[in-house]
Design a protein around this motif. Structure first.
Motif, PDB file in Angstrom:
ATOM      1  N   VAL A 145       0.886  -1.113   0.035  1.00 43.39           N
ATOM      2  CA  VAL A 145      -0.027  -0.051   0.019  1.00 43.39           C
ATOM      3  C   VAL A 145       0.812   1.229   0.005  1.00 43.39           C
ATOM      4  N   SER A 146       2.070   1.122   0.177  1.00 42.88           N
ATOM      5  CA  SER A 146       3.168   2.208   0.045  1.00 42.88           C
ATOM      6  C   SER A 146       4.137   1.860  -0.948  1.00 42.88           C
ATOM      7  N   PRO A 147       4.735   2.554  -1.799  1.00 41.86           N
ATOM      8  CA  PRO A 147       6.087   2.165  -2.523  1.00 41.86           C
ATOM      9  C   PRO A 147       7.214   1.974  -1.773  1.00 41.86           C
ATOM     10  N   PRO A 148       8.085   1.142  -1.621  1.00 37.24           N
ATOM     11  CA  PRO A 148       9.126   0.977  -0.716  1.00 37.24           C
ATOM     12  C   PRO A 148      10.186   2.099  -1.030  1.00 37.24           C
ATOM     13  N   ALA A 149      10.746   2.590  -0.035  1.00 39.86           N
ATOM     14  CA  ALA A 149      11.765   3.620  -0.204  1.00 39.86           C
ATOM     15  C   ALA A 149      13.062   3.012  -0.302  1.00 39.86           C
ATOM     16  N   ALA A 150      13.419   1.930  -0.152  1.00 38.65           N
ATOM     17  CA  ALA A 150      14.790   1.522  -0.252  1.00 38.65           C
ATOM     18  C   ALA A 150      14.849  -0.207  -0.711  1.00 38.65           C
ATOM     19  N   GLY A 151      16.054  -0.380  -1.196  1.00 40.58           N
ATOM     20  CA  GLY A 151      16.065  -1.874  -1.545  1.00 40.58           C
ATOM     21  C   GLY A 151      16.406  -1.948  -3.109  1.00 40.58           C
ATOM     22  N   ARG A 152      16.973  -3.153  -3.702  1.00 43.48           N
ATOM     23  CA  ARG A 152      17.102  -3.272  -5.090  1.00 43.48           C
ATOM     24  C   ARG A 152      15.646  -3.683  -5.244  1.00 43.48           C
ATOM     25  N   LEU A 153      14.598  -2.660  -5.534  1.00 46.74           N
ATOM     26  CA  LEU A 153      13.356  -3.287  -6.067  1.00 46.74           C
ATOM     27  C   LEU A 153      12.736  -2.457  -7.129  1.00 46.74           C
ATOM     28  N   THR A 154      11.999  -2.987  -8.175  1.00 43.63           N
ATOM     29  CA  THR A 154      11.232  -2.257  -8.952  1.00 43.63           C
ATOM     30  C   THR A 154       9.543  -2.216  -8.534  1.00 43.63           C
ATOM     31  N   VAL A 155       9.077  -1.004  -8.790  1.00 43.68           N
ATOM     32  CA  VAL A 155       7.763  -0.697  -8.378  1.00 43.68           C
ATOM     33  C   VAL A 155       6.780  -0.183  -9.247  1.00 43.68           C
ATOM     34  N   GLN A 156       5.607  -0.921  -9.563  1.00 41.62           N
ATOM     35  CA  GLN A 156       4.544  -0.356 -10.613  1.00 41.62           C
ATOM     36  C   GLN A 156       3.362   0.085  -9.740  1.00 41.62           C
ATOM     37  N   LYS A 157       2.735   0.896  -9.963  1.00 42.74           N
ATOM     38  CA  LYS A 157       1.439   1.188  -9.579  1.00 42.74           C
ATOM     39  C   LYS A 157       0.406   0.273 -10.228  1.00 42.74           C
ATOM     40  N   ILE A 158      -0.445  -0.429  -9.154  1.00 45.05           N
ATOM     41  CA  ILE A 158      -1.426  -1.053  -9.635  1.00 45.05           C
ATOM     42  C   ILE A 158      -2.815  -0.638  -9.983  1.00 45.05           C
ATOM     43  N   THR A 159      -3.288  -0.013  -8.918  1.00 47.90           N
ATOM     44  CA  THR A 159      -4.249   0.766  -9.146  1.00 47.90           C
ATOM     45  C   THR A 159      -4.838   1.703  -7.735  1.00 47.90           C
ATOM     46  N   ASP A 160      -5.649   2.615  -7.723  1.00 44.28           N
ATOM     47  CA  ASP A 160      -6.333   3.254  -6.748  1.00 44.28           C
ATOM     48  C   ASP A 160      -7.467   2.528  -6.095  1.00 44.28           C
ATOM     49  N   TYR A 161      -7.860   2.616  -4.906  1.00 44.70           N
ATOM     50  CA  TYR A 161      -9.031   2.081  -4.265  1.00 44.70           C
ATOM     51  C   TYR A 161      -9.505   2.707  -3.261  1.00 44.70           C
ATOM     52  N   GLN A 162     -10.654   2.659  -2.992  1.00 43.87           N
ATOM     53  CA  GLN A 162     -11.531   3.523  -2.010  1.00 43.87           C
ATOM     54  C   GLN A 162     -11.928   3.123  -0.739  1.00 43.87           C
ATOM     55  N   LEU A 163     -12.117   3.836   0.323  1.00 48.01           N
ATOM     56  CA  LEU A 163     -12.474   3.356   1.569  1.00 48.01           C
ATOM     57  C   LEU A 163     -13.513   4.349   2.062  1.00 48.01           C
ATOM     58  N   HIS A 164     -14.433   3.478   2.977  1.00 47.50           N
ATOM     59  CA  HIS A 164     -15.552   4.498   3.478  1.00 47.50           C
ATOM     60  C   HIS A 164     -15.848   3.824   4.844  1.00 47.50           C
ATOM     61  N   LEU A 165     -16.599   4.623   5.807  1.00 42.25           N
ATOM     62  CA  LEU A 165     -17.113   4.219   7.176  1.00 42.25           C
ATOM     63  C   LEU A 165     -18.371   3.297   6.456  1.00 42.25           C
ATOM     64  N   ALA A 166     -18.496   2.207   7.238  1.00 42.15           N
ATOM     65  CA  ALA A 166     -19.595   1.240   6.989  1.00 42.15           C
ATOM     66  C   ALA A 166     -19.985   0.737   8.325  1.00 42.15           C
ATOM     67  N   MET A 167     -21.317   0.365   8.543  1.00 38.34           N
ATOM     68  CA  MET A 167     -21.886  -0.289   9.692  1.00 38.34           C
ATOM     69  C   MET A 167     -23.050  -1.019   9.115  1.00 38.34           C
ATOM     70  N   ARG A 168     -23.698  -1.941   9.717  1.00 42.25           N
ATOM     71  CA  ARG A 168     -24.949  -2.646   9.585  1.00 42.25           C
ATOM     72  C   ARG A 168     -26.036  -1.563   9.044  1.00 42.25           C
ATOM     73  N   ALA A 169     -26.622  -2.124   8.277  1.00 37.46           N
ATOM     74  CA  ALA A 169     -27.750  -1.349   7.581  1.00 37.46           C
ATOM     75  C   ALA A 169     -29.043  -1.260   8.692  1.00 37.46           C
ATOM     76  N   ASP A 170     -29.141  -2.190   9.415  1.00 37.80           N
ATOM     77  CA  ASP A 170     -29.943  -2.164  10.721  1.00 37.80           C
ATOM     78  C   ASP A 170     -29.709  -1.217  11.652  1.00 37.80           C
ATOM     79  N   ALA A 171     -28.663  -0.743  11.704  1.00 36.91           N
ATOM     80  CA  ALA A 171     -28.097   0.227  12.938  1.00 36.91           C
ATOM     81  C   ALA A 171     -28.755   1.482  12.934  1.00 36.91           C
ATOM     82  N   PRO A 172     -28.774   2.033  14.165  1.00 37.06           N
ATOM     83  CA  PRO A 172     -29.322   3.521  14.022  1.00 37.06           C
ATOM     84  C   PRO A 172     -28.252   4.254  13.390  1.00 37.06           C
TER      85      PRO A 172
END
Length: 300
Positions: A145-172
């Protein structure tokens, strides 16, 4: 070393710094590995490891041998891949390390589709609550979820994704973020957050969580019981009783990256798999996020 199998055993123990850690990848029990290492040291005529209750540490000779063995491993991998350059199907074993959100809700479908097109391919998903160590060859590639800052590595971005608050539909219902102070908050165990991108408490103005886990999958199950928490949009279709809430007030965006060891950049087999993995994850995130949006609660 007399053969590649000796080299494979030596490298696995050296990278895992012990017999128990190396046993699963080699599909051997620790006692067998101990005998193999002892036999190898007798053949070499010197100790390759300093053994202690804490594990196996390499001697100076062991360190030099590990460097040579790792070089040979790379050349053998490339030679195997050359044999596949003209082949239409992928074969052999490929292991992917990933945080458990991706490992639980994305990779099973994506990897199943790739494997269905390549029946001789063996895919392994390593889900860990930490960053996978590619230098120790814990995996052939890793989703992070973060590109590494060190090491003999190659990095490619895969995709963005979203997050939201969630709870049961029957909760107040929740009217605003301030209402969260009266609810049971679900989230990560604070001192086990291994990446700053996973720290969501400031976003919801919370100073603690009442129910916590280092696993996203466990957090989702906690929210299914009660409470409210930050959830990947792509996980929501797996919990139909949950709904996004306060979507206007709380919305996060993060990214997945594909990380590979630089020495693998000439591997046609791994490059082909990596391309299929990236495309598959992009499509699966889009599909699941669209499904999640269809069930989002309207803003209040």
């Amino acid at each position: 070393m007399d053969n590649w199998d000796d080299m494979r055993v030596f490298l696995a123990v050296a990278r895992a710094e012990g017999l128990s850690g190396a046993a699963p990848s080699l599909k051997m029990d620790p006692s067998t590995l101990g005998r193999r290492i002892a036999r190898l040291e007798r053949a070499v005529g010197a100790a390759l490891f300093v053994k202690s209750p804490q594990g196996y540490a390499l001697t100076d000779l062991g360190e030099r041998m590990k460097a040579r063995a790792a070089e040979a491993e790379i050349h053998l991998t490339h030679a195997r891949d050359e044999g596949q350059c003209d082949a239409t199907a992928l074969t052999g074993q490929i292991r992917i390390g990933a945080p458990d959100g991706a490992a639980n809700f994305l990779l099973p479908q994506v990897c199943a589709a790739i494997q269905a097109q390549n029946p001789a391919l063996e895919v392994q998903i390593l889900a860990l609550p930490r960053v996978v160590n590619l230098s120790r060859r814990e995996a052939d590639m890793a989703v992070t979820v973060s590109p590494p800052a060190a090491g003999r590595l190659t990095v490619q971005k895969i995709t963005d994704y979203q997050l939201h608050l969630a709870m049961r539909a029957d909760a107040p219902p929740l009217r605003c973020v301030a209402d969260l102070k009266e609810r049971q908050i679900v989230g990560y165990i604070p001192d086990m957050i291994f990446d700053k991108e996973l720290d969501y408490l400031d976003v919801i103005d919370a100073d603690r969580v009442q129910m916590a886990s280092n696993s996203v999958a466990v957090q989702l199950q906690m929210i299914r019981q009660s409470g409210v928490g930050i959830v990947h949009d792509f996980a929501l279709p797996f919990a139909p009783e949950l709904r996004m809430v306060l979507t206007d007030a709380v919305a996060l965006a993060r990214s997945f990256y594909l990380v590979r060891h630089t020495s693998d950049r000439r591997s046609d087999r791994l490059a082909r798999f990596a391309q299929a993995l990236r495309q598959g994850m992009q499509e699966e995130v889009a599909r699941l996020e669209y499904a999640a949006c269809l069930t989002a609660s309207p803003p209040i």
